[in-house]
Motif scaffolding. Structure first.
Motif, mmCIF file in Angstrom:
data_model
loop_
_atom_site.group_PDB
_atom_site.id
_atom_site.type_symbol
_atom_site.label_atom_id
_atom_site.label_comp_id
_atom_site.label_asym_id
_atom_site.label_seq_id
_atom_site.Cartn_x
_atom_site.Cartn_y
_atom_site.Cartn_z
ATOM 1 N N LEU A 1 6.520 -17.474 -6.569
ATOM 2 C CA LEU A 1 5.431 -17.091 -5.677
ATOM 3 C C LEU A 1 5.258 -18.196 -4.644
ATOM 4 O O LEU A 1 5.124 -19.369 -5.005
ATOM 5 C CB LEU A 1 4.130 -16.936 -6.481
ATOM 6 C CG LEU A 1 4.185 -15.990 -7.698
ATOM 7 C CD1 LEU A 1 2.888 -16.077 -8.502
ATOM 8 C CD2 LEU A 1 4.412 -14.539 -7.256
ATOM 9 N N ASN B 1 9.859 -13.988 -5.500
ATOM 10 C CA ASN B 1 9.446 -12.597 -5.702
ATOM 11 C C ASN B 1 8.398 -12.200 -4.674
ATOM 12 O O ASN B 1 8.355 -11.071 -4.230
ATOM 13 C CB ASN B 1 8.866 -12.426 -7.099
ATOM 14 C CG ASN B 1 9.942 -12.545 -8.156
ATOM 15 O OD1 ASN B 1 11.134 -12.417 -7.845
ATOM 16 N ND2 ASN B 1 9.544 -12.822 -9.376
ATOM 17 N N LEU B 2 7.536 -13.162 -4.339
ATOM 18 C CA LEU B 2 6.477 -12.871 -3.377
ATOM 19 C C LEU B 2 6.368 -14.001 -2.360
ATOM 20 O O LEU B 2 6.237 -15.169 -2.730
ATOM 21 C CB LEU B 2 5.132 -12.713 -4.123
ATOM 22 C CG LEU B 2 3.886 -12.555 -3.240
ATOM 23 C CD1 LEU B 2 3.960 -11.281 -2.401
ATOM 24 C CD2 LEU B 2 2.616 -12.547 -4.100
ATOM 25 N N VAL C 1 9.357 -9.447 -2.039
ATOM 26 C CA VAL C 1 8.218 -8.803 -1.382
ATOM 27 C C VAL C 1 7.606 -9.783 -0.381
ATOM 28 O O VAL C 1 7.350 -10.940 -0.711
ATOM 29 C CB VAL C 1 7.159 -8.363 -2.425
ATOM 30 C CG1 VAL C 1 5.909 -7.838 -1.737
ATOM 31 C CG2 VAL C 1 7.751 -7.312 -3.353
ATOM 32 N N TYR D 1 4.077 -5.627 3.108
ATOM 33 C CA TYR D 1 2.653 -5.378 3.280
ATOM 34 C C TYR D 1 2.143 -6.246 4.418
ATOM 35 O O TYR D 1 2.550 -7.400 4.554
ATOM 36 C CB TYR D 1 1.880 -5.713 1.997
ATOM 37 C CG TYR D 1 2.360 -4.907 0.809
ATOM 38 C CD1 TYR D 1 1.971 -3.578 0.650
ATOM 39 C CD2 TYR D 1 3.223 -5.459 -0.129
ATOM 40 C CE1 TYR D 1 2.425 -2.818 -0.426
ATOM 41 C CE2 TYR D 1 3.689 -4.717 -1.207
ATOM 42 C CZ TYR D 1 3.285 -3.394 -1.348
ATOM 43 O OH TYR D 1 3.739 -2.650 -2.405
ATOM 44 N N LEU E 1 -9.107 -12.671 0.284
ATOM 45 C CA LEU E 1 -7.957 -12.436 -0.594
ATOM 46 C C LEU E 1 -8.058 -13.320 -1.840
ATOM 47 O O LEU E 1 -7.780 -12.881 -2.960
ATOM 48 C CB LEU E 1 -6.654 -12.721 0.169
ATOM 49 C CG LEU E 1 -5.348 -12.629 -0.631
ATOM 50 C CD1 LEU E 1 -5.187 -11.260 -1.288
ATOM 51 C CD2 LEU E 1 -4.136 -12.906 0.273
ATOM 52 N N LEU F 1 -8.215 -12.047 -5.672
ATOM 53 C CA LEU F 1 -7.231 -12.509 -6.646
ATOM 54 C C LEU F 1 -7.912 -13.136 -7.862
ATOM 55 O O LEU F 1 -7.485 -12.916 -8.996
ATOM 56 C CB LEU F 1 -6.301 -13.540 -6.003
ATOM 57 C CG LEU F 1 -5.103 -12.952 -5.269
ATOM 58 C CD1 LEU F 1 -4.426 -14.025 -4.428
ATOM 59 C CD2 LEU F 1 -4.098 -12.344 -6.246
ATOM 60 N N PHE G 1 -9.126 -10.455 -9.986
ATOM 61 C CA PHE G 1 -7.991 -9.836 -10.674
ATOM 62 C C PHE G 1 -7.538 -10.705 -11.852
ATOM 63 O O PHE G 1 -7.300 -10.209 -12.946
ATOM 64 C CB PHE G 1 -6.853 -9.627 -9.677
ATOM 65 C CG PHE G 1 -5.521 -9.333 -10.298
ATOM 66 C CD1 PHE G 1 -5.245 -8.084 -10.844
ATOM 67 C CD2 PHE G 1 -4.532 -10.310 -10.353
ATOM 68 C CE1 PHE G 1 -4.008 -7.823 -11.420
ATOM 69 C CE2 PHE G 1 -3.301 -10.054 -10.926
ATOM 70 C CZ PHE G 1 -3.042 -8.810 -11.467
ATOM 71 N N VAL H 1 -4.335 -6.702 -3.513
ATOM 72 C CA VAL H 1 -4.069 -7.229 -4.853
ATOM 73 C C VAL H 1 -3.576 -6.108 -5.760
ATOM 74 O O VAL H 1 -2.618 -6.280 -6.525
ATOM 75 C CB VAL H 1 -5.332 -7.917 -5.423
ATOM 76 C CG1 VAL H 1 -5.133 -8.271 -6.890
ATOM 77 C CG2 VAL H 1 -5.664 -9.164 -4.611
ATOM 78 N N LEU I 1 -2.025 -3.358 -4.888
ATOM 79 C CA LEU I 1 -0.665 -2.981 -4.500
ATOM 80 C C LEU I 1 0.364 -3.998 -5.021
ATOM 81 O O LEU I 1 1.426 -3.621 -5.520
ATOM 82 C CB LEU I 1 -0.556 -2.870 -2.979
ATOM 83 C CG LEU I 1 -1.225 -1.633 -2.367
ATOM 84 C CD1 LEU I 1 -1.339 -1.787 -0.849
ATOM 85 C CD2 LEU I 1 -0.462 -0.358 -2.723
ATOM 86 N N LEU I 2 0.010 -5.259 -4.898
ATOM 87 C CA LEU I 2 0.950 -6.298 -5.358
ATOM 88 C C LEU I 2 1.152 -6.219 -6.870
ATOM 89 O O LEU I 2 2.234 -6.493 -7.375
ATOM 90 C CB LEU I 2 0.448 -7.695 -4.966
ATOM 91 C CG LEU I 2 0.461 -7.987 -3.466
ATOM 92 C CD1 LEU I 2 -0.115 -9.374 -3.186
ATOM 93 C CD2 LEU I 2 1.875 -7.889 -2.891
ATOM 94 N N HIS I 3 0.100 -5.824 -7.558
ATOM 95 C CA HIS I 3 0.197 -5.732 -9.013
ATOM 96 C C HIS I 3 0.872 -4.435 -9.459
ATOM 97 O O HIS I 3 1.838 -4.453 -10.215
ATOM 98 C CB HIS I 3 -1.212 -5.845 -9.614
ATOM 99 C CG HIS I 3 -1.220 -5.737 -11.102
ATOM 100 N ND1 HIS I 3 -0.528 -6.607 -11.920
ATOM 101 C CD2 HIS I 3 -1.817 -4.839 -11.944
ATOM 102 C CE1 HIS I 3 -0.704 -6.265 -13.192
ATOM 103 N NE2 HIS I 3 -1.471 -5.196 -13.217
ATOM 104 N N GLU J 1 2.164 -1.683 -7.511
ATOM 105 C CA GLU J 1 3.301 -1.095 -6.798
ATOM 106 C C GLU J 1 4.467 -2.079 -6.733
ATOM 107 O O GLU J 1 5.579 -1.789 -7.154
ATOM 108 C CB GLU J 1 2.847 -0.678 -5.396
ATOM 109 C CG GLU J 1 3.865 0.146 -4.639
ATOM 110 C CD GLU J 1 3.288 0.592 -3.292
ATOM 111 O OE1 GLU J 1 2.773 1.721 -3.224
ATOM 112 O OE2 GLU J 1 3.355 -0.201 -2.331
ATOM 113 N N ALA J 2 4.192 -3.262 -6.196
ATOM 114 C CA ALA J 2 5.271 -4.242 -6.021
ATOM 115 C C ALA J 2 5.577 -4.977 -7.329
ATOM 116 O O ALA J 2 6.676 -5.506 -7.503
ATOM 117 C CB ALA J 2 4.888 -5.244 -4.942
ATOM 118 N N VAL K 1 4.621 -7.841 -8.486
ATOM 119 C CA VAL K 1 4.991 -9.251 -8.342
ATOM 120 C C VAL K 1 3.888 -10.201 -8.827
ATOM 121 O O VAL K 1 4.121 -11.408 -8.924
ATOM 122 C CB VAL K 1 5.389 -9.605 -6.884
ATOM 123 C CG1 VAL K 1 6.747 -9.012 -6.558
ATOM 124 C CG2 VAL K 1 4.340 -9.165 -5.894
#
Ligand SMILES: Cc1cc2nc3c(=O)[nH]c(=O)nc-3n(C[C@H](O)[C@H](O)[C@H](O)COP(=O)(O)OP(=O)(O)OC[C@H]3O[C@@H](n4cnc5c(N)ncnc54)[C@H](O)[C@@H]3O)c2cc1C
Ligand SMILES: Nc1ncnc2c1ncn2[C@@H]1O[C@H](COP(=O)(O)O)[C@@H](O)[C@H]1O
Lengths: 319, 258
Positions: free
Chosen positions: A199, A255-256, A277, A295, A308, A312, A315, B248, B250-252, B254-255, B257
């Motif tokens: 990442l 990966n990201l 990604v 994205y 963001l 996060l 999340f 977030v 989508l990243l989790h 769909e993608a 990552v």
């Protein structure tokens, strides 16, 4: 036999070494042969390489090998390859691996390919692929010699646990004296080095100045990501040089990749467009980076980043 | 092997700089012959930036300070002469082109090593890598042919007495080592500052010697057999800047990552 030279950092084998062994094992399977690993200098967890498919782990534990000298390492690895009868030698495409690949190819009279990104195909010739022309093409190479040396691009495959730990065996190889003297080693502690990072949070001139990097670091901290930057940012000493990614900096394939306030010039993309990604945050909807992105967020980074980061954090707390 | 290089006592440094030619960074990449040949049609060529900006300039700076000479070597066809002349305009003293159309790194390295053996060079400078094939191999190969130290990705190089202190880039940092002459070094960012050739340099370059020599026998052990263009990227998915929860998600989901 496939011989994987596994690199440790401060005596610890990590992802890059496990990837190389996984690649070695899969190559050995394709060739119908076995895979072994070689470690140089002192290390703590060499046996763990067995988990990723090394049938045996050989160690040349001489203390002098704790300092890197490409000339000495090449002689030792080549002697091991000769003694063990290896037909393929696998390295990581790291600063160490890149210093060794060409030397080993010459010493072993082996064809070599640097920065391979997938397991070789072996029917109708030994063929490997790599990304060329700054990610604008993929080239397939054929190696014509009996012996081969390959370096594996980081993050090209996932380490796969297929076996059990083994106890390392000592390999009696004479270590020649080094003619160079390493004076100092400086590494930034505590973060995953860029070429290995899965990442990456990267920022460009859109940040306006070094004093604003707090929000980038916070985001990277929340994600557990490594920070990177565009070239003008490193050139102006807003960030350290080793963070500079792109054609003239480090080439990465995480990966990201989150690009913040970076326009997406072709030379920048050259080092990052193999990322799995890509997320782009830019206030200019016409920024070329959006064409390379998966994205996109069109907005002011000073608003978007804190938001963001909050999302996060939420999340992470729920996960 | 050791005696192929004759280190000078009073440092009049004899330096060799390996210079390659690459398509311009913005060149359109296409292939012909069913993906077997790089399409050179309309491609602009430049001197490989690492060779030009860092390797060549640092060698010239050392010569300016210590005395001596800088020789450029290129393995390539006559079409490379323009790039070589540019190197002379930047400040190299002389050049040699080994007349061949190389197909592999080892072929190139073998040619340069054979030439270097005869020249008695104190150091061989390469670029970190060519920006087209990103091999980063040629320098290491030359060093092995000559059985001398090789320091890759040098970001700083100073002569100190009869040695050089060279800083090289490693993952997440740098390492400094004392290296005896002769050696091979590959140049990365930081080693020097780009120099733009001036009018006088360009005029002088026309009169500097550019020798053409024929290649020695060497094998190509690894060659490109097929090129492909990477799959097209699909359209970018735009996310509302007010709704970062959605990004977030989508990243989790769909993608996958995070
Ligand atoms: C031979 C060569 C090699 C090079 N190698 C590299 C390399 O390795 N790596 C590299 O990065 N570059 C490299 N470059 C430089 C490259 O061409 C670009 O100049 C550079 O990448 C631009 O950096 P940047 O995107 O940070 O800055 P800029 O191009 O100035 O872009 C800044 C971006 O930030 C956006 N922005 C501004 N304010 C905000 C805000 N408040 N919120 C959101 N977005 C905002 C702008 O819309 C803009 O898109 C190289 C150039 C050459 C010629
Ligand atoms: N054809 C060539 N002629 C002279 N030097 C070369 C040639 N190809 C590569 N080099 C040198 O070797 C370095 C590394 O190249 P590579 O291994 O191809 O990435 C380049 O930066 C050049 O300094």
């Amino acid at each position: 036999m496939v011989l994987v030279f596994a690199e440790s950092q401060k005596g610890q084998f990590k992802k890059a070494a496990f990837e190389a062994v996984t690649f070695g094992k899969q190559t050995a399977d394709a060739l119908g042969t076995s895979c072994v690993a070689l470690t140089l200098g002192s290390s703590d967890n060499a046996g763990e390489l067995g988990v990723y498919g090394a049938e045996k782990v050989y160690t040349v534990g001489d203390d002098s090998l704790n300092r890197f000298d490409s000339q000495v390492y090449t002689k030792v690895i080549a002697a091991a390859a000769n003694e063990l009868g290896a037909s393929v030698v696998v390295l990581s495409h790291s600063s160490t691996g890149k210093s060794l690949l060409g030397r080993l190819a010459v010493r072993l009279e082996a064809g070599s390919v640097a920065g391979v990104n997938a397991v070789p195909t072996v029917d109708g010739g030994f063929k490997v692929t790599k990304s060329v022309f700054s990610g604008k093409a993929i080239a397939q190479y054929e190696i014509h010699s009996n012996r081969k040396v390959l370096s594996l691009m980081g993050n090209s495959l996932q380490p796969a646990a297929v076996g059990a730990a083994v106890s390392p065996e000592n390999l009696a190889i004479e270590v020649p004296a080094s003619s160079i003297q390493v004076k100092s080693v400086e590494v930034v502690e505590g973060t995953v080095p860029l070429p290995e990072a899965e990442l990456v949070v990267s920022a460009g001139r859109g940040m306006k100045g070094p004093e604003n990097w707090g929000i980038v670091e916070e985001l990277a901290g929340t994600l557990g990501a490594t920070t990177a930057c565009s070239r003008p940012v490193a050139d102006s000493d807003w960030r350290p040089h080793h963070e500079h990614v792109g054609q003239t900096g480090v080439a990465i394939r995480p990966n990201l990749y989150i690009a913040i306030g970076i326009s997406g010039a072709i030379q920048h993309l050259a080092g990052v467009n193999n990322s799995k990604v890509i997320v782009v945050v830019n206030k200019d909807p016409e920024a070329p980076f959006f064409k390379a992105a998966d994205y996109g967020v069109v907005g002011d980074l000073f608003d978007v980043l804190p938001r963001l980061n909050e999302s996060l954090k939420k999340f992470k707390a729920e996960a | 092997l050791i005696n192929f290089f004759i280190p000078n006592i009073h440092f009049n440094m004899k330096l060799l700089v390996c210079v390659s030619k690459t398509p311009d960074t913005t060149a359109k990449i296409a292939f012909t012959g069913g993906g077997t040949e790089f399409d050179t049609n309309g491609v602009q060529y430049i001197m490989n930036p690492y060779d030009e900006w860092y390797a060549l300039v640092r060698a010239i700076e050392l010569k300016e300070k210590e005395g001596g000479s800088v020789t450029i070597v290129n393995v390539g066809p006559a079409a490379n002469d323009a790039v070589i002349r540019k190197g002379l305009a930047i400040g190299a003293d002389e050049a040699v082109r080994i007349n061949a159309d190389p197909k592999s790194s080892m072929y190139v390295a073998k040619q340069i090593a054979e030439y270097a053996k005869q020249g008695g060079f104190d150091a061989v400078f390469c670029g970190k890598e060519t920006i087209d094939y990103n091999g980063a191999e040629v320098g290491a190969m030359i060093a092995e042919y000559l059985d001398v130290p090789y320091i890759s990705f040098a970001s700083k190089l100073e002569k100190e007495g009869d040695k050089a202190v060279i800083h090289r880039e490693i993952e997440g940092g740098s390492e400094a080592a004392e290296v005896p002459f002769p050696f091979v070094v590959s140049a990365a960012k930081g080693l020097a500052e780009q120099r733009i050739p001036n009018m006088r340099g360009i005029m002088m370059a026309k009169r500097k010697p550019l020798q053409v020599v024929e290649p020695v026998e060497a094998a190509d052990l690894a060659t490109v057999v097929q090129y492909e263009l990477p799959p097209e990227k699909s359209e970018v998915k735009l996310v509302d800047p007010e709704n970062m929860d959605e990004l977030v998600r989508l990243l989790h989901e769909e993608a996958k990552v995070i």
